[in-house]
Design a protein around this motif. Sequence first.
Motif, mmCIF file in Angstrom:
data_model
loop_
_atom_site.group_PDB
_atom_site.id
_atom_site.type_symbol
_atom_site.label_atom_id
_atom_site.label_comp_id
_atom_site.label_asym_id
_atom_site.label_seq_id
_atom_site.Cartn_x
_atom_site.Cartn_y
_atom_site.Cartn_z
ATOM 1 N N ARG A 3 -54.440 6.767 95.517
ATOM 2 C CA ARG A 3 -55.526 7.287 94.686
ATOM 3 C C ARG A 3 -56.883 7.067 95.361
ATOM 4 N N ALA A 4 -57.029 5.935 96.048
ATOM 5 C CA ALA A 4 -58.287 5.638 96.728
ATOM 6 C C ALA A 4 -58.587 6.638 97.839
ATOM 7 N N ASP A 5 -57.555 7.203 98.455
ATOM 8 C CA ASP A 5 -57.762 8.220 99.489
ATOM 9 C C ASP A 5 -58.398 9.473 98.890
ATOM 10 N N VAL A 12 -63.989 6.646 92.797
ATOM 11 C CA VAL A 12 -64.990 7.574 93.324
ATOM 12 C C VAL A 12 -66.360 6.913 93.317
ATOM 13 N N ILE A 13 -66.685 6.222 92.224
ATOM 14 C CA ILE A 13 -67.961 5.506 92.140
ATOM 15 C C ILE A 13 -68.072 4.494 93.276
ATOM 16 N N ASP A 14 -67.011 3.731 93.494
ATOM 17 C CA ASP A 14 -67.009 2.732 94.574
ATOM 18 C C ASP A 14 -67.264 3.391 95.928
ATOM 19 N N SER A 15 -66.622 4.532 96.145
ATOM 20 C CA SER A 15 -66.772 5.221 97.418
ATOM 21 C C SER A 15 -68.166 5.819 97.570
ATOM 22 N N LEU A 16 -68.719 6.318 96.488
ATOM 23 C CA LEU A 16 -70.091 6.839 96.540
ATOM 24 C C LEU A 16 -71.086 5.730 96.874
#
Length: 281
Positions: free
Chosen positions: A170-172, A15-19
């Motif tokens: 999980r990345a989705d 989630v941090i990476d995606s943010l």
Amino acid sequence: MILVTGASGQLGRLVIDSLLERIEASHIIAAVRHPDSVNDLVEKGIQVRQADYSEPESLKTAFAGVEKLLLISSSEVGQRAAQHKNVINAAKAAGVSLIAYTSILKADTSPLILAEEHVATEKLLADSGVPYVLLRNGWYSENYTMGIATTLEYGLVGCAGEGLLSTAARADYAAAAAVVLVQDAQAGKIYELAGDHAFTLSDYAAAITKVSGKKVAYQNVSEAEYAKILVGAGLPEGFAGILANSETGASLGGLYSTSKALSTLIGRPTTPIEDSIKAAL
């Protein structure tokens, strides 16, 4: 400021990476039990705060100045509801304007025992008066692919029968959480998040065979027998029972959904199980 709880965990880090793809690091707070475990996040410019679901005082300090909060469900089955209550109370006291909670697919109708604490948490949120959004996550594809080495050696055993599994990587799910956190007008929404394409465990075995080149077959057993097998593999009896119950729940449709909310949120198809198998191999 957006705070992510459980930020050192597998989902939290994603989630941090995606943010980071969507907002500046200075607007992100990572809440973790042990700050020393995420020094790499500090180096990226992310503020790290100590927080423990079981220590209300730590939550009170961690949530100061937070606008939106992602409550990633606790990994401590049996203690989740009490821990989540601490988080919700602290968020309310801190004036958090939105809580996003990672619940379970079709929580209110799910046949899985695992759903009980999620339902309890959803009620706590509803009663709290804090605006919230529910991210009802389906099964992670990694729930199966993480054991692929054992599957290749011994075959695939379970008790899901011909139940369909709408899994996604999980990345989705992490990307979907990030999208919801950065968008406005999310309060009151319920997202049933699941993979675009469902499969049975027989299908999964066939996919492993195709990708790996090694023949893998699926053997369906009773819930009690499957729990016994898991205990024999070293899992605690209680956790083995929960996993076996989840597979039985899958046979009843508990992990199947035709919702395309996940792919709609992330703006692309969800990760096919074959791709997750390749990544695991």
